[in-house]
Design an enzyme around this catalytic site. Structure first.
Site, PDB file in Angstrom:
ATOM      1  N   ARG A  97       3.409  -5.354  -6.652  1.00 13.56           N
ATOM      2  CA  ARG A  97       2.778  -4.998  -8.003  1.00 13.56           C
ATOM      3  C   ARG A  97       3.761  -3.784  -8.790  1.00 13.56           C
ATOM      4  O   ARG A  97       3.877  -4.099  -9.978  1.00 13.56           O
ATOM      5  CB  ARG A  97       1.490  -4.584  -7.974  1.00 13.56           C
ATOM      6  CG  ARG A  97       0.248  -5.378  -7.372  1.00 13.56           C
ATOM      7  CD  ARG A  97      -0.813  -4.831  -7.193  1.00 13.56           C
ATOM      8  NE  ARG A  97      -1.977  -5.655  -6.555  1.00 13.56           N
ATOM      9  CZ  ARG A  97      -2.334  -5.920  -5.219  1.00 13.56           C
ATOM     10  NH1 ARG A  97      -1.657  -4.940  -4.536  1.00 13.56           N
ATOM     11  NH2 ARG A  97      -3.180  -6.615  -4.543  1.00 13.56           N
ATOM     12  N   ILE A  98       3.925  -2.973  -8.236  1.00 17.26           N
ATOM     13  CA  ILE A  98       4.717  -1.758  -8.622  1.00 17.26           C
ATOM     14  C   ILE A  98       6.107  -2.206  -9.041  1.00 17.26           C
ATOM     15  O   ILE A  98       6.584  -1.604 -10.127  1.00 17.26           O
ATOM     16  CB  ILE A  98       4.468  -0.427  -7.634  1.00 17.26           C
ATOM     17  CG1 ILE A  98       3.083  -0.162  -7.609  1.00 17.26           C
ATOM     18  CG2 ILE A  98       5.596   0.484  -8.471  1.00 17.26           C
ATOM     19  CD1 ILE A  98       2.742   1.038  -6.536  1.00 17.26           C
ATOM     20  N   ARG A 119      10.775  -9.471   0.674  1.00 20.58           N
ATOM     21  CA  ARG A 119      10.462 -10.436   1.990  1.00 20.58           C
ATOM     22  C   ARG A 119      10.650 -11.658   1.534  1.00 20.58           C
ATOM     23  O   ARG A 119      11.042 -12.467   2.168  1.00 20.58           O
ATOM     24  CB  ARG A 119       9.667  -9.892   2.691  1.00 20.58           C
ATOM     25  CG  ARG A 119       9.915  -8.665   3.585  1.00 20.58           C
ATOM     26  CD  ARG A 119       8.106  -8.073   4.326  1.00 20.58           C
ATOM     27  NE  ARG A 119       7.313  -7.718   3.310  1.00 20.58           N
ATOM     28  CZ  ARG A 119       6.612  -7.212   3.653  1.00 20.58           C
ATOM     29  NH1 ARG A 119       5.941  -7.081   4.899  1.00 20.58           N
ATOM     30  NH2 ARG A 119       5.366  -7.109   2.956  1.00 20.58           N
ATOM     31  N   SER A 120       9.860 -12.136   0.520  1.00 19.52           N
ATOM     32  CA  SER A 120       9.602 -13.468  -0.157  1.00 19.52           C
ATOM     33  C   SER A 120       9.921 -13.517  -1.478  1.00 19.52           C
ATOM     34  O   SER A 120       9.356 -12.325  -2.203  1.00 19.52           O
ATOM     35  CB  SER A 120       8.113 -14.132   0.267  1.00 19.52           C
ATOM     36  OG  SER A 120       7.261 -13.124  -0.364  1.00 19.52           O
ATOM     37  N   ILE A 178      10.408   5.856  -4.765  1.00 22.72           N
ATOM     38  CA  ILE A 178       9.066   6.253  -4.852  1.00 22.72           C
ATOM     39  C   ILE A 178       8.176   5.418  -3.753  1.00 22.72           C
ATOM     40  O   ILE A 178       6.927   5.339  -4.177  1.00 22.72           O
ATOM     41  CB  ILE A 178       8.720   5.817  -6.062  1.00 22.72           C
ATOM     42  CG1 ILE A 178       8.722   4.388  -6.631  1.00 22.72           C
ATOM     43  CG2 ILE A 178       9.376   6.761  -7.449  1.00 22.72           C
ATOM     44  CD1 ILE A 178       8.191   4.061  -7.979  1.00 22.72           C
ATOM     45  N   ALA A 179       8.689   5.035  -2.896  1.00 20.97           N
ATOM     46  CA  ALA A 179       7.952   4.437  -1.782  1.00 20.97           C
ATOM     47  C   ALA A 179       7.560   5.033  -0.610  1.00 20.97           C
ATOM     48  O   ALA A 179       6.197   5.591  -0.832  1.00 20.97           O
ATOM     49  CB  ALA A 179       8.954   2.863  -1.181  1.00 20.97           C
ATOM     50  N   ARG A 180       8.008   5.391   0.429  1.00 20.21           N
ATOM     51  CA  ARG A 180       7.653   6.072   1.273  1.00 20.21           C
ATOM     52  C   ARG A 180       8.993   6.882   2.045  1.00 20.21           C
ATOM     53  O   ARG A 180      10.006   6.302   2.014  1.00 20.21           O
ATOM     54  CB  ARG A 180       7.065   5.408   2.502  1.00 20.21           C
ATOM     55  CG  ARG A 180       5.356   5.054   2.229  1.00 20.21           C
ATOM     56  CD  ARG A 180       4.685   6.230   2.438  1.00 20.21           C
ATOM     57  NE  ARG A 180       3.209   5.903   1.969  1.00 20.21           N
ATOM     58  CZ  ARG A 180       2.615   5.794   0.915  1.00 20.21           C
ATOM     59  NH1 ARG A 180       3.223   5.956  -0.269  1.00 20.21           N
ATOM     60  NH2 ARG A 180       1.262   5.386   0.806  1.00 20.21           N
ATOM     61  N   GLU A 209       7.679  15.068   5.027  1.00 14.52           N
ATOM     62  CA  GLU A 209       6.888  15.713   3.959  1.00 14.52           C
ATOM     63  C   GLU A 209       5.514  16.247   4.639  1.00 14.52           C
ATOM     64  O   GLU A 209       4.901  15.543   5.571  1.00 14.52           O
ATOM     65  CB  GLU A 209       6.393  14.872   2.831  1.00 14.52           C
ATOM     66  CG  GLU A 209       5.786  13.555   3.270  1.00 14.52           C
ATOM     67  CD  GLU A 209       5.730  12.517   1.793  1.00 14.52           C
ATOM     68  OE1 GLU A 209       4.382  12.328   1.312  1.00 14.52           O
ATOM     69  OE2 GLU A 209       6.506  12.406   1.007  1.00 14.52           O
ATOM     70  N   HIS A 227       5.920  14.147  -4.156  1.00 15.66           N
ATOM     71  CA  HIS A 227       4.763  12.799  -3.760  1.00 15.66           C
ATOM     72  C   HIS A 227       3.870  12.698  -4.944  1.00 15.66           C
ATOM     73  O   HIS A 227       2.531  12.933  -4.696  1.00 15.66           O
ATOM     74  CB  HIS A 227       4.166  12.696  -2.690  1.00 15.66           C
ATOM     75  CG  HIS A 227       3.960  11.428  -2.029  1.00 15.66           C
ATOM     76  ND1 HIS A 227       4.027  11.297  -0.737  1.00 15.66           N
ATOM     77  CD2 HIS A 227       3.418  10.349  -2.879  1.00 15.66           C
ATOM     78  CE1 HIS A 227       3.655   9.842  -0.626  1.00 15.66           C
ATOM     79  NE2 HIS A 227       3.206   9.398  -1.831  1.00 15.66           N
ATOM     80  N   ILE A 228       4.358  12.796  -6.444  1.00 15.10           N
ATOM     81  CA  ILE A 228       3.365  12.800  -7.526  1.00 15.10           C
ATOM     82  C   ILE A 228       3.407  11.440  -8.395  1.00 15.10           C
ATOM     83  O   ILE A 228       3.062  11.499  -9.578  1.00 15.10           O
ATOM     84  CB  ILE A 228       3.484  14.123  -8.323  1.00 15.10           C
ATOM     85  CG1 ILE A 228       5.065  14.228  -9.014  1.00 15.10           C
ATOM     86  CG2 ILE A 228       3.320  15.404  -7.639  1.00 15.10           C
ATOM     87  CD1 ILE A 228       5.331  15.072  -9.902  1.00 15.10           C
TER      88      ILE A 228
END
Length: 266
Positions: A97-98, A119-120, A178-180, A209, A227-228
């Site tokens: 979605r993002i 992935r797909s 902005i993922a992880r 973090e 992480h905002i």
């Protein structure tokens, strides 16, 4: 250890989309339900991802530090000259979605050529709505002027972006995460930034973090935020309300049924 110390715990209702910080197998074994909060933060997070990309491309953090330190004594034609965003090639790794929301901003708002890897592959209608073209991971890193990471963290995704991927990128390119934390090998990134093998990076997430790799603090060509990406008041309220709704749904319907956004088997 936390589950063992809380034997009466029944549910963990996270305000976030990602839940890699929760031990799902342990929760499942203990009969603890886990839910997350998707959808409500998509557009806000996409806004921030695009903002971080622009700040990185246009060297905003570097130039602000320069100004605040009192070094701005003259104008020159190449003072903090960065990279264009409009008309550039945007590479999105992770097209949920993002990722799709970021792609739409690039294609329709900034006339960017948008390429993506996932992935797909998306269906044709979604690709058209995003103005995006599917490419291999290698082509994404080698062709993009700006790479944005929006993929979920899994053990398989650990250090998805390492020395090999950074070596594929253009020396003028930027990388935004902005993922992880953990998706990027931060030591490899620091080396690439310091040696100017890529132009700049923007990071909202970090592997350890809230601790930050101290080497990241020593390179000027990186924008760092704590992480905002979802941090607007309306969105944070919506995230909290959805977490509460998940808990209420679980408590009022009983253990045989699931809440709105359950991520553990019931």
């Amino acid at each position: 250890a936390l589950l063992a110390a809380c034997p009466t715990l029944r549910a963990v209702c996270s305000m976030a989309v990602g839940y890699n910080n929760i031990d799902l197998p342990a929760c499942t074994a203990a009969g603890v339900l886990v839910s997350n909060a998707p959808d409500v933060l998509t557009e806000t997070t996409a806004d921030f991802g695009f903002a971080l990309m622009m700040a990185t491309a246009r060297r905003i953090t570097e130039s602000e530090h320069f100004l605040r330190a009192g070094h701005w004594t003259h104008w020159s034609y190449d003072l903090f000259a960065g990279a264009d965003v409009h008309g550039a090639t945007l590479g999105v790794l992770g097209m949920g979605r993002i990722g799709q929301a970021i792609a739409r901003r690039g294609a329709h708002g900034f006339s960017m050529r948008v390429i993506y890897h996932n992935r797909s592959r998306l269906d044709a209608d979604k690709e058209a709505a995003c103005g995006a073209t599917y490419v291999s991971r290698e082509d994404l890193f080698s062709q993009a002027d700006h790479v944005v990471l929006v993929l979920p963290y899994t053990p398989a995704a650990h250090h998805t972006v390492g020395a090999a991927e950074l070596a594929l990128m253009k020396p003028t390119a930027t990388l935004v995460n902005i993922a992880r934390g953990g998706i990027v090998d931060e030591n490899a990134l620091v080396a690439a930034l310091r040696e100017k093998r890529i132009a700049a990076a923007g990071l909202d997430v970090f592997e350890g973090e809230p601790q930050v790799n101290p080497d990241l603090l020593t390179v000027p060509n990186v924008v760092l935020t704590p992480h905002i990406a979802s941090a607007t008041l309306p969105t944070r309220r919506a995230m909290a309300m959805l977490a509460a709704d998940n808990l209420i749904a679980y408590l009022t319907t009983g253990q045989a049924k699931t809440p709105l956004n359950c991520v553990t088997p019931r």
